[in-house]
Write a protein that holds these residues in place. Structure first.
Motif, PDB file in Angstrom:
ATOM      1  N   PRO A   4      -3.957   8.895   1.698  1.00 35.82           N
ATOM      2  CA  PRO A   4      -3.109   8.777   0.502  1.00 35.82           C
ATOM      3  C   PRO A   4      -3.194   7.402  -0.152  1.00 35.82           C
ATOM      4  CG  PRO A   4      -1.882   9.790   2.291  1.00 35.82           C
ATOM      5  CD  PRO A   4      -3.196   9.348   2.860  1.00 35.82           C
ATOM      6  N   ALA A   5      -3.376   6.367   0.632  1.00 41.16           N
ATOM      7  CA  ALA A   5      -3.507   5.022   0.059  1.00 41.16           C
ATOM      8  C   ALA A   5      -4.787   4.931  -0.774  1.00 41.16           C
ATOM      9  CB  ALA A   5      -3.502   3.974   1.160  1.00 41.16           C
ATOM     10  N   ARG A   6      -5.841   5.564  -0.287  1.00 40.10           N
ATOM     11  CA  ARG A   6      -7.098   5.557  -1.037  1.00 40.10           C
ATOM     12  C   ARG A   6      -6.944   6.325  -2.344  1.00 40.10           C
ATOM     13  NH1 ARG A   6     -12.847   8.280   0.386  1.00 40.10           N
ATOM     14  NH2 ARG A   6     -14.030   7.177  -1.186  1.00 40.10           N
ATOM     15  N   ALA A   7      -6.231   7.441  -2.296  1.00 40.40           N
ATOM     16  CA  ALA A   7      -5.996   8.226  -3.509  1.00 40.40           C
ATOM     17  C   ALA A   7      -5.192   7.422  -4.525  1.00 40.40           C
ATOM     18  CB  ALA A   7      -5.275   9.531  -3.164  1.00 40.40           C
ATOM     19  N   ARG A   8      -4.178   6.669  -4.057  1.00 36.36           N
ATOM     20  CA  ARG A   8      -3.384   5.836  -4.976  1.00 36.36           C
ATOM     21  C   ARG A   8      -4.237   4.737  -5.599  1.00 36.36           C
ATOM     22  NH1 ARG A   8       0.529   6.331  -0.944  1.00 36.36           N
ATOM     23  NH2 ARG A   8      -0.013   4.298  -0.124  1.00 36.36           N
ATOM     24  N   LYS A   9      -5.073   4.102  -4.788  1.00 36.92           N
ATOM     25  CA  LYS A   9      -5.935   3.038  -5.315  1.00 36.92           C
ATOM     26  C   LYS A   9      -6.937   3.596  -6.317  1.00 36.92           C
ATOM     27  CE  LYS A   9      -7.663   0.701  -1.859  1.00 36.92           C
ATOM     28  NZ  LYS A   9      -8.024  -0.138  -0.708  1.00 36.92           N
ATOM     29  N   ALA A  11      -6.503   6.267  -8.148  1.00 45.14           N
ATOM     30  CA  ALA A  11      -5.743   6.635  -9.350  1.00 45.14           C
ATOM     31  C   ALA A  11      -5.488   5.407 -10.211  1.00 45.14           C
ATOM     32  CB  ALA A  11      -4.433   7.307  -8.958  1.00 45.14           C
ATOM     33  N   LYS A  12      -5.131   4.314  -9.580  1.00 44.76           N
ATOM     34  CA  LYS A  12      -4.879   3.083 -10.334  1.00 44.76           C
ATOM     35  C   LYS A  12      -6.160   2.609 -11.021  1.00 44.76           C
ATOM     36  CE  LYS A  12      -2.840  -1.467  -9.922  1.00 44.76           C
ATOM     37  NZ  LYS A  12      -2.137  -2.405  -9.078  1.00 44.76           N
ATOM     38  N   ASP A  38      -0.103   6.332 -16.548  1.00 48.74           N
ATOM     39  CA  ASP A  38      -0.214   6.573 -15.110  1.00 48.74           C
ATOM     40  C   ASP A  38      -1.393   7.492 -14.855  1.00 48.74           C
ATOM     41  OD1 ASP A  38       0.438   6.438 -12.420  1.00 48.74           O
ATOM     42  OD2 ASP A  38       2.037   7.923 -12.535  1.00 48.74           O
ATOM     43  N   ARG A  40      -2.780  10.210 -11.481  1.00 49.36           N
ATOM     44  CA  ARG A  40      -2.566  10.771 -10.146  1.00 49.36           C
ATOM     45  C   ARG A  40      -3.851  11.460  -9.723  1.00 49.36           C
ATOM     46  NH1 ARG A  40       3.269  11.485  -9.957  1.00 49.36           N
ATOM     47  NH2 ARG A  40       3.934   9.424 -10.631  1.00 49.36           N
TER      48      ARG A  40
END
Length: 156
Positions: A4-9, A11-12, A38, A40
């Motif tokens: 999930p951290a990789r997905a957030r990074k 997305a950013k 934003d 996602r």
């Protein structure tokens, strides 16, 4: 399943790339007032949803969401190519553009808060000079020690 951290990074990074590409690379005038708010990414990193908002030409003018949506759809391929070049992931996510409802929600909340302030002010105006319906102190006064002693003598 990705982290999930990789997905957030990711997305950013996608939101930064898309915003930069809209500002510098894509020459569509309909995208001049578009702001990326934003992004996602799904857990498998295959789909990305990019949220955007559109500013009006002036403070009183309504934003043109329809033309902005059409311009983003037309530029989807170019933007996906830019995302692929900028992220370096094995599979470039598909891009879906969604109009962000946060500005409308914030405006609605501000209107509701203004109504609540007006209602509070009206209650305060009505309360000035008002008197209690009953006694000023509706509670029974505390018993004194003497009253308690007299009561015990009468019982006993």
């Amino acid at each position: 399943m990705a982290d999930p951290a990789r997905a957030r990074k990711l997305a950013k990074r996608i939101s930064q790339i898309v915003a930069s590409a809209i500002e510098h690379d894509i020459k569509d005038p309909r995208l001049g007032a578009v702001t990326i708010t934003d992004a996602r990414v799904t857990a498998d990193l295959h789909d990305a949803t990019v949220y955007y908002t559109v500013l009006g030409e002036s403070v009183d003018a309504k934003p043109d969401f329809a033309s902005a949506a059409a311009a983003l759809e037309a530029a989807r391929g170019v933007l996906r190519t830019k995302v692929g070049q900028g992220t370096g992931v094995r599979y470039t996510p598909t891009l879906t553009f969604v109009a962000d409802s946060i500005p409308d929600d914030a405006r609605r909340i501000e209107e509701l808060l203004a109504k609540a302030r007006e209602a509070d002010a009206e209650v305060a105006r009505q309360a000035t000079g008002a008197q209690h319906a009953g006694e000023a102190d509706p509670y029974k006064p505390p018993r004194e020690a003497e009253d308690e002693a007299a009561e015990e003598e009468s019982r006993g």
